[in-house]
Design a protein around this motif. Structure first.
Motif, PDB file in Angstrom:
ATOM      1  N   GLU A  44      -0.642   0.321 -13.714  1.00 19.31           N
ATOM      2  CA  GLU A  44      -0.632   1.737 -14.094  1.00 19.31           C
ATOM      3  C   GLU A  44      -2.042   2.317 -14.102  1.00 19.31           C
ATOM      4  OE1 GLU A  44       3.046  -0.053 -14.996  1.00 19.31           O
ATOM      5  OE2 GLU A  44       1.056  -0.640 -15.708  1.00 19.31           O
ATOM      6  N   MET A  45      -3.028   1.518 -14.544  1.00 19.06           N
ATOM      7  CA  MET A  45      -4.401   2.011 -14.556  1.00 19.06           C
ATOM      8  C   MET A  45      -4.894   2.240 -13.131  1.00 19.06           C
ATOM      9  SD  MET A  45      -6.934   2.958 -16.390  1.00 19.06           S
ATOM     10  CE  MET A  45      -8.674   3.335 -16.183  1.00 19.06           C
ATOM     11  N   VAL A  46      -4.636   1.283 -12.257  1.00 22.49           N
ATOM     12  CA  VAL A  46      -5.075   1.419 -10.865  1.00 22.49           C
ATOM     13  C   VAL A  46      -4.403   2.625 -10.213  1.00 22.49           C
ATOM     14  CG1 VAL A  46      -5.104   0.316  -8.603  1.00 22.49           C
ATOM     15  CG2 VAL A  46      -5.558  -1.043 -10.656  1.00 22.49           C
ATOM     16  N   THR A  47      -3.101   2.750 -10.412  1.00 19.96           N
ATOM     17  CA  THR A  47      -2.373   3.890  -9.850  1.00 19.96           C
ATOM     18  C   THR A  47      -2.891   5.195 -10.440  1.00 19.96           C
ATOM     19  OG1 THR A  47      -0.403   2.502  -9.620  1.00 19.96           O
ATOM     20  CG2 THR A  47      -0.081   4.873  -9.489  1.00 19.96           C
ATOM     21  N   GLY A  48      -3.216   5.166 -11.731  1.00 20.68           N
ATOM     22  CA  GLY A  48      -3.741   6.358 -12.386  1.00 20.68           C
ATOM     23  C   GLY A  48      -5.050   6.824 -11.777  1.00 20.68           C
ATOM     24  N   VAL A  49      -5.947   5.885 -11.489  1.00 14.57           N
ATOM     25  CA  VAL A  49      -7.229   6.238 -10.863  1.00 14.57           C
ATOM     26  C   VAL A  49      -6.998   6.894  -9.512  1.00 14.57           C
ATOM     27  CG1 VAL A  49      -9.302   5.260  -9.795  1.00 14.57           C
ATOM     28  CG2 VAL A  49      -8.600   4.511 -12.071  1.00 14.57           C
ATOM     29  N   LEU A  50      -6.115   6.309  -8.720  1.00 19.33           N
ATOM     30  CA  LEU A  50      -5.825   6.871  -7.398  1.00 19.33           C
ATOM     31  C   LEU A  50      -5.171   8.249  -7.522  1.00 19.33           C
ATOM     32  CD1 LEU A  50      -4.438   3.644  -5.685  1.00 19.33           C
ATOM     33  CD2 LEU A  50      -6.702   4.679  -5.358  1.00 19.33           C
ATOM     34  N   ALA A  51      -4.295   8.406  -8.494  1.00 19.15           N
ATOM     35  CA  ALA A  51      -3.613   9.689  -8.690  1.00 19.15           C
ATOM     36  C   ALA A  51      -4.600  10.778  -9.093  1.00 19.15           C
ATOM     37  CB  ALA A  51      -2.527   9.543  -9.752  1.00 19.15           C
ATOM     38  N   VAL A  52      -5.504  10.454  -9.992  1.00 16.59           N
ATOM     39  CA  VAL A  52      -6.514  11.434 -10.414  1.00 16.59           C
ATOM     40  C   VAL A  52      -7.359  11.855  -9.214  1.00 16.59           C
ATOM     41  CG1 VAL A  52      -8.553  11.805 -11.843  1.00 16.59           C
ATOM     42  CG2 VAL A  52      -6.581  10.588 -12.786  1.00 16.59           C
ATOM     43  N   TYR A  93       0.837  -1.203   0.000  1.00 14.73           N
ATOM     44  CA  TYR A  93       0.000   0.000   0.000  1.00 14.73           C
ATOM     45  C   TYR A  93       0.868   1.247   0.000  1.00 14.73           C
ATOM     46  CZ  TYR A  93      -4.599  -2.124   0.407  1.00 14.73           C
ATOM     47  OH  TYR A  93      -5.766  -2.792   0.122  1.00 14.73           O
ATOM     48  N   ASP A  94       1.973   1.214   0.752  1.00 14.30           N
ATOM     49  CA  ASP A  94       2.863   2.372   0.794  1.00 14.30           C
ATOM     50  C   ASP A  94       3.481   2.638  -0.577  1.00 14.30           C
ATOM     51  OD1 ASP A  94       3.490   4.310   2.618  1.00 14.30           O
ATOM     52  OD2 ASP A  94       5.371   3.383   3.261  1.00 14.30           O
ATOM     53  N   GLU A  95       3.897   1.586  -1.268  1.00 18.17           N
ATOM     54  CA  GLU A  95       4.520   1.748  -2.591  1.00 18.17           C
ATOM     55  C   GLU A  95       3.523   2.287  -3.608  1.00 18.17           C
ATOM     56  OE1 GLU A  95       7.958  -1.714  -2.671  1.00 18.17           O
ATOM     57  OE2 GLU A  95       5.862  -2.317  -2.816  1.00 18.17           O
ATOM     58  N   VAL A  96       2.337   1.764  -3.615  1.00 19.47           N
ATOM     59  CA  VAL A  96       1.317   2.256  -4.545  1.00 19.47           C
ATOM     60  C   VAL A  96       0.973   3.699  -4.220  1.00 19.47           C
ATOM     61  CG1 VAL A  96      -1.052   1.975  -5.372  1.00 19.47           C
ATOM     62  CG2 VAL A  96       0.371  -0.043  -4.978  1.00 19.47           C
ATOM     63  N   ASN A  97       0.878   4.011  -2.931  1.00 19.43           N
ATOM     64  CA  ASN A  97       0.528   5.370  -2.513  1.00 19.43           C
ATOM     65  C   ASN A  97       1.581   6.369  -2.968  1.00 19.43           C
ATOM     66  OD1 ASN A  97      -1.383   7.033  -1.054  1.00 19.43           O
ATOM     67  ND2 ASN A  97       0.236   7.345   0.461  1.00 19.43           N
ATOM     68  N   THR A  98       2.846   6.010  -2.843  1.00 23.32           N
ATOM     69  CA  THR A  98       3.929   6.900  -3.274  1.00 23.32           C
ATOM     70  C   THR A  98       3.856   7.145  -4.777  1.00 23.32           C
ATOM     71  OG1 THR A  98       5.385   6.155  -1.486  1.00 23.32           O
ATOM     72  CG2 THR A  98       6.441   7.157  -3.403  1.00 23.32           C
ATOM     73  N   ARG A  99       3.659   6.079  -5.550  1.00 27.14           N
ATOM     74  CA  ARG A  99       3.534   6.243  -7.012  1.00 27.14           C
ATOM     75  C   ARG A  99       2.351   7.137  -7.363  1.00 27.14           C
ATOM     76  NH1 ARG A  99       4.678   0.398 -10.005  1.00 27.14           N
ATOM     77  NH2 ARG A  99       6.664  -0.080  -8.980  1.00 27.14           N
ATOM     78  N   ALA A 100       1.219   6.906  -6.697  1.00 28.28           N
ATOM     79  CA  ALA A 100       0.019   7.692  -6.989  1.00 28.28           C
ATOM     80  C   ALA A 100       0.219   9.159  -6.623  1.00 28.28           C
ATOM     81  CB  ALA A 100      -1.177   7.106  -6.239  1.00 28.28           C
ATOM     82  N   ASN A 101       0.890   9.426  -5.522  1.00 28.59           N
ATOM     83  CA  ASN A 101       1.138  10.818  -5.120  1.00 28.59           C
ATOM     84  C   ASN A 101       1.998  11.549  -6.143  1.00 28.59           C
ATOM     85  OD1 ASN A 101      -0.333  10.827  -2.724  1.00 28.59           O
ATOM     86  ND2 ASN A 101       1.359   9.954  -1.537  1.00 28.59           N
ATOM     87  N   ARG A 102       3.040  10.889  -6.618  1.00 25.48           N
ATOM     88  CA  ARG A 102       3.914  11.535  -7.602  1.00 25.48           C
ATOM     89  C   ARG A 102       3.157  11.832  -8.903  1.00 25.48           C
ATOM     90  NH1 ARG A 102       9.160   7.763  -6.090  1.00 25.48           N
ATOM     91  NH2 ARG A 102      10.053   9.246  -4.589  1.00 25.48           N
ATOM     92  N   LEU A 103       2.358  10.853  -9.338  1.00 30.33           N
ATOM     93  CA  LEU A 103       1.588  11.085 -10.558  1.00 30.33           C
ATOM     94  C   LEU A 103       0.530  12.165 -10.326  1.00 30.33           C
ATOM     95  CD1 LEU A 103       0.854  10.432 -13.446  1.00 30.33           C
ATOM     96  CD2 LEU A 103      -0.493   8.473 -12.638  1.00 30.33           C
ATOM     97  N   LEU A 137      -7.748   8.452 -18.832  1.00 24.16           N
ATOM     98  CA  LEU A 137      -6.782   7.378 -18.607  1.00 24.16           C
ATOM     99  C   LEU A 137      -6.927   6.356 -19.722  1.00 24.16           C
ATOM    100  CD1 LEU A 137      -7.239   6.874 -14.752  1.00 24.16           C
ATOM    101  CD2 LEU A 137      -5.468   8.203 -15.930  1.00 24.16           C
ATOM    102  N   ALA A 138      -6.071   6.458 -20.719  1.00 29.36           N
ATOM    103  CA  ALA A 138      -6.084   5.535 -21.854  1.00 29.36           C
ATOM    104  C   ALA A 138      -5.083   4.427 -21.579  1.00 29.36           C
ATOM    105  CB  ALA A 138      -5.752   6.276 -23.150  1.00 29.36           C
ATOM    106  N   LEU A 139      -5.448   3.573 -20.633  1.00 28.94           N
ATOM    107  CA  LEU A 139      -4.547   2.538 -20.139  1.00 28.94           C
ATOM    108  C   LEU A 139      -5.273   1.204 -20.080  1.00 28.94           C
ATOM    109  CD1 LEU A 139      -3.166   4.617 -17.145  1.00 28.94           C
ATOM    110  CD2 LEU A 139      -1.872   4.023 -19.204  1.00 28.94           C
TER     111      LEU A 139
END
Length: 581
Positions: free
Chosen positions: A65-73, A31-41, A58-60
């Motif tokens: 990447e799609m999951v991280t993209g949703v969280l980032a948005v 969860y921490d790793e995904v959260n960090t990626r999502a925050n940066r995006l 999100l054209a993924l």
């Protein structure tokens, strides 16, 4: 308590930082790793103008990447617009025009298939984007980092559904119903931090949210297969390899699996189309089987059953918390228990409406006379009845919208697309039952004066404007449409027409053609088959296409889902198999 999507996620991260959040593409991410990626995006997207009441496309594909993209948005405060790059450019373009995203996130492979719209594009696997992401802090964003404060009343996502005019309509959904949906799904499915939830749904369909919320509000792991189409042995391998404990699947996909094969599976939720009693009889002895119902306009799910038992009537369950369900007559009065009426939904989870379609929004979202002033209810177009115990039974549609293999399809959209072909004078689409391939979409065509368009020509035209699941399997021609006394097309007569047959053509000659011929023979029984036979006209579906690919591999031939779509005849498919890398 209502919460935004990013708040639901971050609440879980604080409790399960080291727990596994994603299993995807060979990666296992905490969860921490995904959260960090999502925050940066999210910070990168915010720099492109993403924020409350703005949209990010999100054209993924189905991926980490799609999951991280949703969280980032969500963290940026914007709404995500899923774009399936397998759709024709002619369908993607109006979706982007409707939603007017401030930026499109994609990959190098996806960018090649996107129409030119002038919207800035972030290519996530580009070296420049990767470097830009690494430079940004991985800490959670605050309202000070966004373009404005965020609330549950803000837009969360836009998902396009089939439209009767031939133009897909964008359903605009806020955050207001997401927390209630998550609580209902977690409780009914019995998801815990030790669970492993399958990510089956295409991100272009709202069942995707069910999977994310069920996993990401409990600390469970989301298992994300990389295959573009999941059915049969591919789906089985994904579930076994991912040790999936919870899955949400349409009945069509479930039908390709063998009960008892999945020792880890605890809960199977059937959704997207009517659940056959036979499915319950086969699966209930092996796991908990639930049935769920809900349109996109009601934040994914409106009603849900408890565990289903073999031999009992299959209902669509009772309303989840926060949802009001009414069965009304034409005067918007409740019908007595046991009588059939139209299903209406109310509650905080109702969508705002349709992007840029105020007239259609006003037609489908009407004043709720049973609730407080200003409340609305959504007219689903579904027929239902209420039992004395409060459960609802589904009785089909009141209009020309159908559910086929879990996809919601407006027959009017299919007809409108075919009517654009200069050789078509009139088109009428129906779903008919085929004894070999099951339910299939067929469009009957009356040619324009002096024209005689071929089935291949019409199919090529349909592929330009429709996603694969909406492309008809057959295109029989008529001198005139059968009509009812009121002048409307007699769809029952069209469904009863035989669409197979035809003179015998060239027999298969090459080794590849003979191999494909044997596969077609196994799938389509005693149907006439020759080198020119069309997979889709024989009754082929996206599910059966997986069977073709797997059987072709056993015969030493390599095929992809796209090659089946682009080369539907036996001879073309054999040629494509020889040229596959």
């Amino acid at each position: 308590m209502p919460r935004t999507l990013h708040a639901l996620w971050e609440h879980t991260v604080r409790r399960h930082r080291r727990g596994t959040a994603l299993v995807a593409g060979g990666e296992v991410l905490s969860y921490d790793e995904v959260n960090t990626r999502a925050n940066r995006l999210a910070r990168l997207l915010a720099d492109h103008g993403a924020g409350p009441e703005r949209v990010v496309a999100l054209a993924l594909p189905r991926s980490a990447e799609m999951v991280t993209g949703v969280l980032a948005v969500a963290k940026a405060g914007a709404a995500f617009l899923p774009v399936d790059v397998s759709y024709p450019a002619e369908r993607i373009a109006p979706m982007l025009t409707d939603a007017a995203p401030v930026v499109v996130c994609t990959t190098r492979a996806g960018a090649a298939d996107l129409p030119e719209t002038g919207v800035p594009v972030v290519v996530l696997d580009d070296d420049g984007a990767s470097a830009a992401l690494e430079r940004r802090p991985g800490t959670d964003l605050t309202d000070a980092d966004r373009t404005g404060p965020l609330s549950v009343a803000n837009l969360a996502y836009v998902i396009h559904t089939s439209g009767s005019t031939g133009r897909p309509k964008g359903v605009a959904v806020t955050h207001a119903g997401l927390a209630g949906l998550a609580r209902a799904k977690v409780a009914a499915m019995r998801v815990t931090a030790d669970s492993r939830v399958l990510q089956f749904a295409s991100p272009s369909f709202d069942a995707f949210l069910t999977e994310l919320l069920a996993a990401f509000t409990t600390g469970a792991a989301l298992v994300v297969p990389s295959a573009p189409t999941l059915a049969g042995e591919v789906l089985e391998a994904a579930m076994l390899g991912g040790r999936v404990t919870h899955a949400v699947l349409p009945p069509t996909a479930v039908a390709t699996l063998t009960p008892g094969t999945f020792p880890a599976l605890e809960t199977l939720v059937v959704a997207g189309e009517a659940c056959p009693p036979e499915l319950v009889a086969r699966w209930a002895p092996h796991c908990r089987v639930l049935n769920a119902y809900g349109p996109t306009e009601g934040t994914v799910c409106a009603t849900m059953t408890g565990p289903l038992r073999p031999g009992e009537p299959v209902t669509i369950g009772t309303p989840i918390a926060g949802v009001s369900v009414y069965v009304l007559d034409g005067e918007l009065s409740p019908v007595p228990d046991g009588e059939i009426g139209e299903l209406y939904l109310g509650g905080a989870g109702l969508a705002r409406g349709y992007l840029g379609r105020p007239a259609l929004t006003a037609e489908r979202f009407v004043a709720d006379p049973f609730s407080t002033a200003g409340a609305r209810m959504y007219r689903t177009g579904d027929l239902a009845s209420r039992r004395a115990d409060g459960a609802f039974l589904f009785h089909g549609r009141v209009d020309d919208q159908v559910k086929l293999r879990g996809f919601r399809i407006e027959l009017g959209e299919v007809e409108a697309v075919l009517a654009r072909h200069p050789g078509v004078g009139q088109a009428a689409a129906v779903v008919r039952d085929d004894r070999v391939a099951g339910r299939q979409l067929v469009v009957h065509v009356v040619p324009a004066r002096g024209s005689a368009p071929s089935a291949d020509e019409l199919r090529a035209h349909a592929l330009r404007y429709l996603p694969a699941h909406m492309v008809p399997a057959a295109y029989p021609t008529l001198d005139a449409m059968p009509v009812l006394p009121n002048g409307k097309v007699d769809r029952a007569a069209l469904r009863d027409r035989e669409v197979r047959g035809g003179a015998a053509g060239r027999p298969p000659e090459t080794a590849a053609e003979k191999a494909i011929y044997l596969i077609f023979r196994e799938l389509f029984g005693d149907a006439p088959i020759d080198a020119g036979s069309n997979f889709f006209e024989l009754g082929g579906t996206s599910i059966l296409a997986i069977d073709v690919i797997l059987r072709a591999q056993e015969a030493g031939l390599e095929l992809s889902p796209r090659s089946v779509i682009d080369n539907p005849t036996l001879e073309a498919l054999a040629a494509a198999a020889r040229s596959e890398p």
